[in-house]
Each structure stands twice: as structure tokens, then as C-alpha cells.
Write a protein that holds these residues in place. Structure first.
Motif, PDB file in Angstrom:
ATOM      1  N   SER A 251     -13.096  -0.579  10.559  1.00 42.25           N
ATOM      2  CA  SER A 251     -12.146   0.439  10.128  1.00 42.25           C
ATOM      3  C   SER A 251     -11.198  -0.149   9.095  1.00 42.25           C
ATOM      4  N   CYS A 252     -10.664   0.727   8.265  1.00 41.03           N
ATOM      5  CA  CYS A 252      -9.722   0.326   7.229  1.00 41.03           C
ATOM      6  C   CYS A 252      -8.538   1.281   7.230  1.00 41.03           C
ATOM      7  N   VAL A 253      -7.372   0.754   6.910  1.00 39.88           N
ATOM      8  CA  VAL A 253      -6.170   1.566   6.738  1.00 39.88           C
ATOM      9  C   VAL A 253      -5.537   1.196   5.416  1.00 39.88           C
ATOM     10  N   ALA A 254      -4.848   2.160   4.824  1.00 36.84           N
ATOM     11  CA  ALA A 254      -4.142   1.920   3.564  1.00 36.84           C
ATOM     12  C   ALA A 254      -2.736   2.486   3.694  1.00 36.84           C
ATOM     13  N   TYR A 255      -1.758   1.762   3.147  1.00 33.55           N
ATOM     14  CA  TYR A 255      -0.379   2.236   3.206  1.00 33.55           C
ATOM     15  C   TYR A 255       0.418   1.671   2.038  1.00 33.55           C
ATOM     16  N   PRO A 256       1.462   2.395   1.601  1.00 32.52           N
ATOM     17  CA  PRO A 256       2.319   1.888   0.538  1.00 32.52           C
ATOM     18  C   PRO A 256       3.373   0.956   1.118  1.00 32.52           C
ATOM     19  N   SER A 257       3.734  -0.049   0.359  1.00 36.21           N
ATOM     20  CA  SER A 257       4.796  -0.978   0.750  1.00 36.21           C
ATOM     21  C   SER A 257       5.548  -1.387  -0.507  1.00 36.21           C
ATOM     22  N   GLY A 258       6.577  -0.614  -0.870  1.00 34.71           N
ATOM     23  CA  GLY A 258       7.325  -0.873  -2.101  1.00 34.71           C
ATOM     24  C   GLY A 258       6.426  -0.684  -3.309  1.00 34.71           C
ATOM     25  N   PRO A 259       6.323  -1.701  -4.167  1.00 36.20           N
ATOM     26  CA  PRO A 259       5.469  -1.572  -5.348  1.00 36.20           C
ATOM     27  C   PRO A 259       3.992  -1.903  -5.080  1.00 36.20           C
ATOM     28  N   PHE A 260       3.630  -2.120  -3.817  1.00 40.45           N
ATOM     29  CA  PHE A 260       2.266  -2.508  -3.463  1.00 40.45           C
ATOM     30  C   PHE A 260       1.559  -1.416  -2.673  1.00 40.45           C
ATOM     31  N   GLY A 261       0.292  -1.231  -2.982  1.00 39.47           N
ATOM     32  CA  GLY A 261      -0.597  -0.468  -2.121  1.00 39.47           C
ATOM     33  C   GLY A 261      -1.354  -1.494  -1.309  1.00 39.47           C
ATOM     34  N   VAL A 262      -1.296  -1.400  -0.005  1.00 38.59           N
ATOM     35  CA  VAL A 262      -1.883  -2.404   0.862  1.00 38.59           C
ATOM     36  C   VAL A 262      -3.061  -1.781   1.614  1.00 38.59           C
ATOM     37  N   GLY A 263      -4.170  -2.505   1.672  1.00 36.02           N
ATOM     38  CA  GLY A 263      -5.333  -2.098   2.450  1.00 36.02           C
ATOM     39  C   GLY A 263      -5.710  -3.204   3.407  1.00 36.02           C
ATOM     40  N   VAL A 264      -5.982  -2.830   4.654  1.00 33.59           N
ATOM     41  CA  VAL A 264      -6.371  -3.793   5.683  1.00 33.59           C
ATOM     42  C   VAL A 264      -7.647  -3.284   6.335  1.00 33.59           C
ATOM     43  N   CYS A 265      -8.677  -4.125   6.358  1.00 35.11           N
ATOM     44  CA  CYS A 265      -9.945  -3.772   6.982  1.00 35.11           C
ATOM     45  C   CYS A 265     -10.284  -4.781   8.070  1.00 35.11           C
ATOM     46  N   SER A 266     -10.819  -4.283   9.181  1.00 32.47           N
ATOM     47  CA  SER A 266     -11.257  -5.181  10.252  1.00 32.47           C
ATOM     48  C   SER A 266     -12.530  -4.635  10.869  1.00 32.47           C
TER      49      SER A 266
END
Length: 105
Positions: free
Chosen positions: A38-53
Motif C-alpha cells: 500500500s502507498c499513501v501520499a500527503y502534503p508537508s509544507g513545500p513537499f509532497g511525500v509518498g510512503v509505500c510499504s
């Protein structure tokens, strides 16, 4: 009587083929593109962050962010589990999305 039996049998076989055809197509699609992990994506200030596991080690993916400035930026290609970021610089992130690609050889 034989004609009626043959007609009913033909109708039954045709119905079974119609019901089985989508199942066979779905089985081929899932073999070509397994949905493990699964993967999730979220904004964090000036970054778009994606985490997959839970992904296969050779599964390619990246994260993209649409910035408030109107630009769309994309992280580098990642393989398997991990974290990726797309940097909007001085702008904030409007939306973030993970794109999952094929399994590389």
C-alpha cells in the motif's frame, strides 16, 4: 424434447461463459499488476511525500505534487518500499499522488 433440451443446454453454457469471461480477464489483470502493498501520499509544507510499504522489491513508483504555483513536480523513481518526496520549492503543495508502475526485470 431433444430440441428443447439442446436449446436449454446451449443457453446454460452461453450464460456460464458470459459469467466466466470477466473472471478470467480479472485474473489476467491481477497477475500482470498485483495489488500487494500500500502507498499513501500527503502534503508537508513545500513537499509532497509518498510512503509505500509491502511492495515487491522491483516494483517501480514515484510521487508527484501539484504546487500552488501551478507547477507539477515529480520525485525520482523508487523501487520497493520506501519514502519519496517531490519539492515545490518556495510554493506550497496543492495535491499529492503516488503513481505505481510495473515490476522491473
Amino acid at each position: 424434447m431433444r430440441r428443447t433440451t439442446a436449446l436449454l443446454l446451449t443457453s446454460l453454457l452461453a450464460s456460464a461463459a458470459v459469467l466466466a469471461a470477466p473472471t478470467a480477464a480479472e485474473a489476467r489483470a491481477s497477475a500482470d499488476n498485483p495489488t500487494t502493498g500500500s502507498c499513501v501520499a500527503y502534503p508537508s509544507g513545500p513537499f509532497g511525500v509518498g510512503v509505500c510499504s509491502g511492495l515487491e522489491p522491483r516494483r517501480a513508483w514515484s510521487v508527484s505534487a501539484k504546487c500552488m504555483s501551478g507547477l507539477t513536480v515529480t520525485s525520482g523513481l523508487r523501487l520497493g518500499d520506501g519514502t519519496a518526496t517531490a519539492n515545490c520549492g518556495n510554493s506550497r503543495v496543492y495535491t499529492t499522488q503516488v503513481s505505481i508502475g510495473p515490476i522491473l526485470p
